[in-house]
Design an enzyme around this catalytic site. Sequence first.
Site, mmCIF file in Angstrom:
data_model
loop_
_atom_site.group_PDB
_atom_site.id
_atom_site.type_symbol
_atom_site.label_atom_id
_atom_site.label_comp_id
_atom_site.label_asym_id
_atom_site.label_seq_id
_atom_site.Cartn_x
_atom_site.Cartn_y
_atom_site.Cartn_z
ATOM 1 C CB SER A 84 -0.949 -0.027 1.206
ATOM 2 O OG SER A 84 -1.921 0.984 1.099
ATOM 3 C CG ASP A 110 -3.553 -3.127 -4.364
ATOM 4 O OD1 ASP A 110 -3.467 -2.876 -5.577
ATOM 5 O OD2 ASP A 110 -4.609 -3.014 -3.724
ATOM 6 N NE ARG A 124 3.789 7.170 -11.183
ATOM 7 C CZ ARG A 124 4.611 6.471 -11.979
ATOM 8 N NH1 ARG A 124 5.312 5.457 -11.480
ATOM 9 N NH2 ARG A 124 4.740 6.784 -13.249
ATOM 10 C CG ASP A 129 11.839 4.466 -7.202
ATOM 11 O OD1 ASP A 129 12.462 5.510 -7.473
ATOM 12 O OD2 ASP A 129 10.606 4.410 -7.077
ATOM 13 C CG HIS A 195 -5.472 -2.586 -0.184
ATOM 14 N ND1 HIS A 195 -4.753 -2.226 -1.301
ATOM 15 C CD2 HIS A 195 -4.979 -1.813 0.835
ATOM 16 C CE1 HIS A 195 -3.879 -1.288 -0.982
ATOM 17 N NE2 HIS A 195 -3.998 -1.034 0.309
#
Length: 413
Positions: A84, A110, A124, A129, A195
């Site tokens: 998350s 997710d 984000r 990354d 989720h």
Amino acid sequence: MNFISEALESQSENTRTKKDQQSLETKFQLYTDKTEEGCQILFNQLETLDKCSFNASLPLVMIVHGWSESIQFSRSNVHLIGYSLGAHVSGFAGSYISGTTKIGRITGLDPAGPLFEGMSPTDRLSPDDANFVDAIHTFTKQHMGLSVGIKQPVAHFDFYPNGGTFQPGCHIMHVYNHIAQYGITGITQTVKCAHERSVHLFIDSLLHNDKQSTAYWCNDINTFDKGMCLSCRKNRCNTLGYNIREERLPKSRRLFLKTRARMPFKVYHYQFKIHFINEIQGKQIEPTFSISLTGTKEDAKNLPITVLEGINGNKTYSFLITLDTDIGELIMIKFKWEGTAVWENIWDTVQTIIPWRKGTRRPGLIVKTIRVKAGETQQKMTFCSQSIENVHLYPAQEKTFVRCEDRFRRQEK
């Protein structure tokens, strides 16, 4: 292997981007295969590494929790796993590591959607990354323009189980099952079921080495639902979860798969291409079929097939069929037109419009061949009607198809 769980206790407005992250209060808990309880590592207190028996020669996996919940070390061995909000936090951590060497891998479970959907890669989780980034999207169903999980691709490989919008077993109709299992907190379990499915899918990949789920590159879920994307050529498929094949791509690749409602989540994907000839000229019909499969290991019976666009003229239709179990090599197919009294009435009506003489064959559907591709084995097979003289199919009838030489493919070559 070293596992570090990083729990976020507070969050400031500035944690929304990678540019300002000064107000976080973070706790690090170290877990190893030799300890059942976590050992806390304190920031800027290197002696706690020795106290917690940190082994710098082992790979490091960092698990970063979501909303609720400096080392002499090779960066390429680091694997950040973020759920998350934690997925984006992992991306922030990866982007802020200076030097020419990036951390090895980031897995986004997710990744959160609100405040991150549509943002630039710098704000984000993104493929830049880490050396390799993968993400599992399980709850991207939008409500009032927002979704719990981010819908856009954010990794080198982005997995969308069951399309990514929702997950089997998580519908509101299952709230009673969740209440029976968890008590009143079962309501919360229902809300976060889809989720959290990303977490359980990843855990499943660790627990069931013999049941690794395969996902396939496809443009969208509608095309995938027709079985038209079950190719592994040129790295078009990959394994979901911990055992993924790590490959850096110039552009994010979206992969789709179906799953069961519970562990083990793996299913077996098949494409069925069925060639129909509708002898009723100018009339489209929308029948429902069922298919039964006989394999070298097991059988699968009465699997429903619906032709959404209807059958008209002379055309090949493609379907996706998934099985919960491995039936082995497919050796026989039974194909049935699920006819009812209603269909018989339709056929009687057709007879008055297009009469045929007594003793002659009435018009129906001709089904000559069924071509099958098994996604997990990449095997292609052709099945022909067992009765060469009788290839016509009518309501409530069942036909048997057996392995045969693909005459059509030979002619194409």
